[in-house]
Design a protein around this motif. Structure first.
Motif, short mmCIF file in Angstrom:
data_model
loop_
_atom_site.label_atom_id
_atom_site.label_comp_id
_atom_site.label_asym_id
_atom_site.label_seq_id
_atom_site.Cartn_x
_atom_site.Cartn_y
_atom_site.Cartn_z
N VAL A 85 0.84 -1.20 0.00
CA VAL A 85 0.00 0.00 0.00
C VAL A 85 0.87 1.25 0.00
N LEU A 86 1.83 1.34 0.93
CA LEU A 86 2.64 2.55 1.09
C LEU A 86 3.53 2.81 -0.13
N SER A 87 3.84 1.77 -0.89
CA SER A 87 4.67 1.93 -2.09
C SER A 87 3.84 1.95 -3.37
N HIS A 88 2.52 1.91 -3.25
CA HIS A 88 1.62 1.91 -4.41
C HIS A 88 1.89 0.72 -5.32
N HIS A 89 1.92 -0.46 -4.73
CA HIS A 89 2.05 -1.70 -5.49
C HIS A 89 0.90 -2.67 -5.18
N THR A 90 -0.29 -2.11 -4.92
CA THR A 90 -1.43 -2.96 -4.57
C THR A 90 -2.04 -3.65 -5.78
N TYR A 114 -0.44 3.96 -8.82
CA TYR A 114 -0.85 4.91 -7.77
C TYR A 114 -2.29 4.65 -7.36
N SER A 115 -2.54 4.56 -6.05
CA SER A 115 -3.87 4.14 -5.62
C SER A 115 -4.28 4.74 -4.28
N GLY A 116 -5.28 5.61 -4.32
CA GLY A 116 -5.91 6.07 -3.10
C GLY A 116 -6.72 4.96 -2.45
N GLU A 117 -7.28 4.06 -3.28
CA GLU A 117 -8.04 2.93 -2.74
C GLU A 117 -7.17 2.10 -1.79
N GLY A 118 -5.91 1.90 -2.17
CA GLY A 118 -5.02 1.12 -1.32
C GLY A 118 -4.85 1.74 0.05
N PHE A 119 -4.68 3.06 0.10
CA PHE A 119 -4.52 3.74 1.38
C PHE A 119 -5.78 3.62 2.23
N GLN A 120 -6.94 3.69 1.59
CA GLN A 120 -8.18 3.52 2.35
C GLN A 120 -8.34 2.09 2.87
N LEU A 121 -7.87 1.11 2.10
CA LEU A 121 -7.92 -0.27 2.56
C LEU A 121 -7.05 -0.45 3.79
N LEU A 122 -5.84 0.11 3.78
CA LEU A 122 -4.97 0.00 4.94
C LEU A 122 -5.57 0.72 6.13
N LEU A 123 -6.15 1.88 5.91
CA LEU A 123 -6.82 2.60 7.00
C LEU A 123 -7.92 1.73 7.60
N LYS A 124 -8.73 1.09 6.74
CA LYS A 124 -9.81 0.23 7.24
C LYS A 124 -9.26 -0.93 8.05
N ALA A 125 -8.17 -1.52 7.60
CA ALA A 125 -7.56 -2.62 8.35
C ALA A 125 -7.10 -2.14 9.73
N LEU A 126 -6.51 -0.96 9.79
CA LEU A 126 -6.06 -0.43 11.08
C LEU A 126 -7.24 -0.09 11.98
N GLN A 127 -8.30 0.45 11.40
CA GLN A 127 -9.49 0.75 12.20
C GLN A 127 -10.11 -0.52 12.76
N ASN A 128 -10.13 -1.58 11.97
CA ASN A 128 -10.67 -2.85 12.45
C ASN A 128 -9.82 -3.41 13.58
N ARG A 129 -8.52 -3.23 13.48
CA ARG A 129 -7.59 -3.81 14.45
C ARG A 129 -7.48 -2.99 15.73
N LYS A 179 -15.76 11.38 5.62
CA LYS A 179 -15.10 10.28 6.32
C LYS A 179 -13.61 10.60 6.44
N LEU A 180 -12.95 9.88 7.33
CA LEU A 180 -11.51 10.01 7.45
C LEU A 180 -10.86 9.48 6.18
N GLY A 181 -9.93 10.23 5.64
CA GLY A 181 -9.29 9.82 4.40
C GLY A 181 -7.79 9.75 4.53
N ALA A 182 -7.23 8.55 4.54
CA ALA A 182 -5.77 8.41 4.55
C ALA A 182 -5.17 8.85 3.23
N TYR A 183 -5.98 8.85 2.18
CA TYR A 183 -5.53 9.20 0.84
C TYR A 183 -5.36 10.70 0.67
N GLY A 184 -6.11 11.53 1.46
CA GLY A 184 -5.98 12.95 1.17
C GLY A 184 -6.99 13.89 1.76
N ASN A 185 -7.33 13.83 3.05
CA ASN A 185 -8.16 14.92 3.56
C ASN A 185 -7.62 15.54 4.85
#
Length: 290
Positions: A85-90, A114-129, A179-185
């Motif tokens: 995710v952090l390297s944009h290789h999702t 390049y993927s904002g979706e990837g950053f949101q997926l990682l954010l969701k995983a962290l929120q779940n955890r 919503k909270l946006g790891a991609y850009g807000n």
């Protein structure tokens, strides 16, 4: 615009134009940071990893329900890791088409995309955890720890807030945060983002965090990605890290040469600002801040 030399200790800041109406922009004017949010979120993730609270190469499948996230079934999703995710290789697109399932364009880990979706997926995983309130509190806590007192992921009234403008200079309506946006807000200002850059590369960031942000994760003919930044090599051999920010009416750019102790931070609140960031990139690529 801020020019940093001597590992961020010497700073020259230039503020031109207006934030809204006839109000002049200043070092404290807050902007929609757009994708300049991503390196900040990356630092947060890398600090979790340095503290042993996250494994960068651990599959995200144990922490997130891909179907709940709106991803189409694909066994390759189980390959996804925070490092990808952090390297944009999702293998994800930047954004899925409205109303569509999220589908892989490539096998995770194989190619840059390049993927904002990837950053949101990682954010969701962290929120779940960790819990969504805790993740937000930790992000806001990192802002406070770095002295970024005018920055936030939470909407708050600010009389000195930059208004976006279209290419003709007409003001654009503010986009509400839903919503909270790891991609850009992230909302931030020039002074605060300079603090982030200085702290990350020449200040109190943990060595493991700095190493991950500067060590190439992928390499191509003209550069590649680290965990959190793009990179390319300047004509003098110096590694330059970069990230742009591109939302309607906001065009930003950050360029950092960690080993030379130099950086350039540019915020603009107009689509015409792209000409400024393009010129700044070409100038920095050729000479750096000297």
């Amino acid at each position: 615009m801020a020019f940093l030399t001597d590992q961020g200790r010497a700073q020259e800041k230039v503020c031109l134009g207006v934030s809204s109406g006839s109000t002049s922009v200043s070092e404290a004017t807050t902007f929609d940071a757009a994708s300049l949010t991503k390196p900040f979120f990356a630092r947060y993730v890398l600090e979790l990893a340095a503290a042993g609270d996250l494994e960068l190469e651990e599959p995200l499948a144990a922490q997130v329900d891909f179907a709940e996230f709106g991803a189409a079934p694909d066994p390759r999703l189980r390959l996804l890791t925070p490092a990808m995710v952090l390297s944009h290789h999702t293998g994800f697109p930047n954004w899925r088409p409205d109303g569509s399932l999220l589908r892989l364009d490539a096998t995770p880990g194989e190619t840059f995309g390049y993927s904002g979706e990837g950053f949101q997926l990682l954010l969701k995983a962290l929120q779940n955890r960790r819990g969504a309130p805790q993740v937000l509190a930790e992000l806001e806590g990192l802002l406070r720890r770095l002295g970024m007192t005018r920055s936030s992921f939470v909407d708050h009234p600010d009389p000195d807030r930059a208004v976006a403008h279209d290419p003709a200079g007409n003001p654009l309506p503010a986009v509400p945060r839903v919503k909270l946006g790891a991609y850009g807000n992230l909302d931030t200002c020039l002074d605060d983002y300079v603090r982030f850059v200085t702290s990350t590369f020449w200040g109190d960031a943990a060595a493991a965090v700095r190493e991950s942000m500067t060590r190439p994760y992928s390499e191509g003919r003209e550069g590649g990605r680290t965990l959190g930044w793009g990179w390319w090599s300047r004509s003098d051999g110096q590694q330059v890290l970069w990230q742009n920010g591109d939302n309607p009416g906001f065009k930003h750019l950050v360029l950092v040469t960690p080993s030379a102790g130099e950086a350039l931070v540019v915020f603009t609140n107009g689509d015409a600002g792209l000409a400024i960031t393009d010129a700044a990139s070409a100038w920095f690529r050729a000479a750096g801040v000297r």
